[in-house]
Design a protein around this motif. Structure first.
Motif, PDB file in Angstrom:
ATOM      1  N   GLU A 136       0.751  -1.208  -0.040  1.00 15.75           N
ATOM      2  CA  GLU A 136       0.071   0.088   0.034  1.00 15.75           C
ATOM      3  C   GLU A 136       0.871   1.129  -0.083  1.00 15.75           C
ATOM      4  O   GLU A 136       1.998   1.335   0.454  1.00 15.75           O
ATOM      5  N   SER A 137       0.338   2.283  -0.608  1.00 11.87           N
ATOM      6  CA  SER A 137       1.039   3.563  -0.431  1.00 11.87           C
ATOM      7  C   SER A 137      -0.125   4.813  -0.453  1.00 11.87           C
ATOM      8  O   SER A 137      -1.258   4.520  -1.022  1.00 11.87           O
ATOM      9  N   GLY A 138       0.253   5.915  -0.177  1.00 17.24           N
ATOM     10  CA  GLY A 138      -0.716   7.019  -0.389  1.00 17.24           C
ATOM     11  C   GLY A 138      -1.506   7.654   0.895  1.00 17.24           C
ATOM     12  O   GLY A 138      -1.988   8.560   0.927  1.00 17.24           O
ATOM     13  N   CYS A 145      -2.888   0.307  -4.037  1.00 13.09           N
ATOM     14  CA  CYS A 145      -2.373  -1.030  -3.416  1.00 13.09           C
ATOM     15  C   CYS A 145      -2.184  -1.924  -4.431  1.00 13.09           C
ATOM     16  O   CYS A 145      -2.803  -2.216  -5.280  1.00 13.09           O
ATOM     17  N   THR A 157      -1.570   1.450   5.881  1.00 12.71           N
ATOM     18  CA  THR A 157      -1.102   2.840   5.796  1.00 12.71           C
ATOM     19  C   THR A 157      -2.031   4.025   6.478  1.00 12.71           C
ATOM     20  O   THR A 157      -3.395   3.523   6.466  1.00 12.71           O
TER      21      THR A 157
END
Length: 123
Positions: A6-8, A22, A117
């Protein structure tokens, strides 16, 4: 085996927007990919999910009209666009995946999970 990255996440003011991503590593994945969220001391809560084969989408009532889930099957990636964020959206957001599900909103239906996240919405 499917790994989810995941990121953000981040910090945003109420009314603002964030987009979570993701990515599923490994083989192409055409099953269900979705998002759950959790706050300290609470159970993990369903947010949204999307089928890779049919495109069927389901949202939790609390996010309908504000969040949009989408998917790029070529990139094995699912996105969660979050608009009009509220302080009560503050949580750790987890990406989840499953080859097939009977009850899309149940945490136990999903086989693979990301590391989470953090999303924090200030008032």
């Amino acid at each position: 085996q499917v790994q989810l990255i995941e990121s953000g996440g981040g910090l945003v003011q109420a009314g603002g927007s964030l987009r979570l991503s993701c990515a599923a590593s490994g083989r192409p994945f055409s099953g269900w990919m979705g998002w759950f969220r959790q706050t300290p001391g609470q159970d993990r809560e369903f947010v949204a999910t999307i089928s890779g084969s049919t495109g069927t989408i389901t949202y939790a009532d609390s996010v309908k009209g504000r969040f949009t889930i989408s998917r790029d099957n070529a990139k094995n990636t699912v996105y969660l666009q979050m608009n009009s964020l509220k302080p009560e959206d503050t949580a750790t957001y987890y990406c989840a995946a499953a080859s097939r599900v009977w009850y899309k909103e149940r945490e136990s239906e999903y086989d693979y999970w990301g590391q989470g996240t953090q999303v924090t919405v200030s008032s």
